[in-house]
Motif scaffolding. Structure first.
Motif, PDB file in Angstrom:
ATOM      1  N   ASP A  82       3.193   5.935   7.271  1.00  0.00           N
ATOM      2  CA  ASP A  82       1.981   5.116   7.200  1.00  0.00           C
ATOM      3  C   ASP A  82       1.568   4.608   8.576  1.00  0.00           C
ATOM      4  O   ASP A  82       0.375   4.525   8.887  1.00  0.00           O
ATOM      5  CB  ASP A  82       2.183   3.929   6.252  1.00  0.00           C
ATOM      6  CG  ASP A  82       2.235   4.338   4.793  1.00  0.00           C
ATOM      7  OD1 ASP A  82       1.804   5.470   4.475  1.00  0.00           O
ATOM      8  OD2 ASP A  82       2.718   3.532   3.974  1.00  0.00           O
ATOM      9  N   GLU A  83       2.547   4.278   9.421  1.00  0.00           N
ATOM     10  CA  GLU A  83       2.230   3.797  10.768  1.00  0.00           C
ATOM     11  C   GLU A  83       1.648   4.920  11.629  1.00  0.00           C
ATOM     12  O   GLU A  83       0.752   4.676  12.440  1.00  0.00           O
ATOM     13  CB  GLU A  83       3.471   3.174  11.408  1.00  0.00           C
ATOM     14  CG  GLU A  83       3.858   1.858  10.746  1.00  0.00           C
ATOM     15  CD  GLU A  83       5.219   1.359  11.171  1.00  0.00           C
ATOM     16  OE1 GLU A  83       5.365   0.127  11.258  1.00  0.00           O
ATOM     17  OE2 GLU A  83       6.134   2.188  11.415  1.00  0.00           O
ATOM     18  N   ASP A  92      -0.132   7.329  10.393  1.00  0.00           N
ATOM     19  CA  ASP A  92      -1.495   7.459   9.868  1.00  0.00           C
ATOM     20  C   ASP A  92      -2.418   6.407  10.466  1.00  0.00           C
ATOM     21  O   ASP A  92      -3.550   6.715  10.861  1.00  0.00           O
ATOM     22  CB  ASP A  92      -1.504   7.348   8.338  1.00  0.00           C
ATOM     23  CG  ASP A  92      -0.887   8.563   7.649  1.00  0.00           C
ATOM     24  OD1 ASP A  92      -0.717   9.613   8.311  1.00  0.00           O
ATOM     25  OD2 ASP A  92      -0.558   8.444   6.446  1.00  0.00           O
ATOM     26  N   LEU A  93      -1.948   5.160  10.554  1.00  0.00           N
ATOM     27  CA  LEU A  93      -2.751   4.089  11.159  1.00  0.00           C
ATOM     28  C   LEU A  93      -3.028   4.377  12.629  1.00  0.00           C
ATOM     29  O   LEU A  93      -4.141   4.161  13.119  1.00  0.00           O
ATOM     30  CB  LEU A  93      -2.044   2.740  11.011  1.00  0.00           C
ATOM     31  CG  LEU A  93      -1.974   2.154   9.606  1.00  0.00           C
ATOM     32  CD1 LEU A  93      -1.034   0.953   9.571  1.00  0.00           C
ATOM     33  CD2 LEU A  93      -3.369   1.754   9.134  1.00  0.00           C
ATOM     34  N   SER A 105       6.882   4.721  10.794  1.00  0.00           N
ATOM     35  CA  SER A 105       6.915   5.331   9.463  1.00  0.00           C
ATOM     36  C   SER A 105       5.702   6.249   9.334  1.00  0.00           C
ATOM     37  O   SER A 105       4.806   6.243  10.185  1.00  0.00           O
ATOM     38  CB  SER A 105       6.837   4.239   8.397  1.00  0.00           C
ATOM     39  OG  SER A 105       5.542   3.634   8.418  1.00  0.00           O
TER      40      SER A 105
END
Length: 165
Positions: free
Chosen positions: A142-143, A145-146, A140
């Motif tokens: 967010d993933e 971004d991490l 995703s």
């Protein structure tokens, strides 16, 4: 995950993702360094080969930190990828242990280095032809971004601004 047999994937678009592009650039840098080390050994320059092997080990440690704490961590939470990633991490540990103890004055270690470089090429193919393309659909926003934040942490002195528009 399937074994792609070393075929290079250039059609899925994963190489356009800044993080994947960085991982691939690191792969190319470390395999170039490994090749230079083997050529130095072929020319009898054990001192240069030792410097290049040490450089290779340093590059790999930062690279692995970025992969393992980022992309591998987020994808490893999915049972579909966990075993594949576990095997890649084991290979990282095995190569790190070998590079930490290799003695280029020992003929058997030189043979093992050549074998390790061959295995590194196969390992990279499993990442670039298997895991990286899978990341396109598995992660995703967010993933991603991490994963990019983990790469930045592993490369605090890297120029540029990976993953930011």
């Amino acid at each position: 995950m399937p074994d792609y047999g070393g075929r290079m994937c250039h059609y899925c678009g994963c190489r356009e993702i800044p993080l994947i592009r960085e991982f691939i650039a690191e792969h190319e840098s470390v395999t170039d360094t490994a090749g230079d080390a083997l050529r130095a050994l072929d020319h009898g320059d054990r001192a240069l080969a030792g410097e290049l092997v040490a450089r290779m080990a340093r590059e790999l440690l930062a690279h692995w930190q970025g992969e393992e704490q980022g992309l591998f961590a987020v994808m490893g939470g999915d049972a579909e990828y966990a075993g594949y990633i576990d095997a890649l991490v084991r290979e990282h540990r095995e190569l790190a242990a070998f590079l930490g103890r290799v003695d280029l004055g020992r003929a058997e270690d030189v043979v093992q280095l050549r074998e390790a470089v061959d295995e590194l090429h196969r390992h990279i193919a499993r990442e670039e032809d298997g895991l990286f393309p899978a990341s396109l659909t598995a992660l995703s926003g967010d993933e991603w971004d991490l994963s990019m934040a983990a790469w930045r942490t592993a490369h605090p002195d890297a120029p540029g601004d990976l993953g930011r528009a």
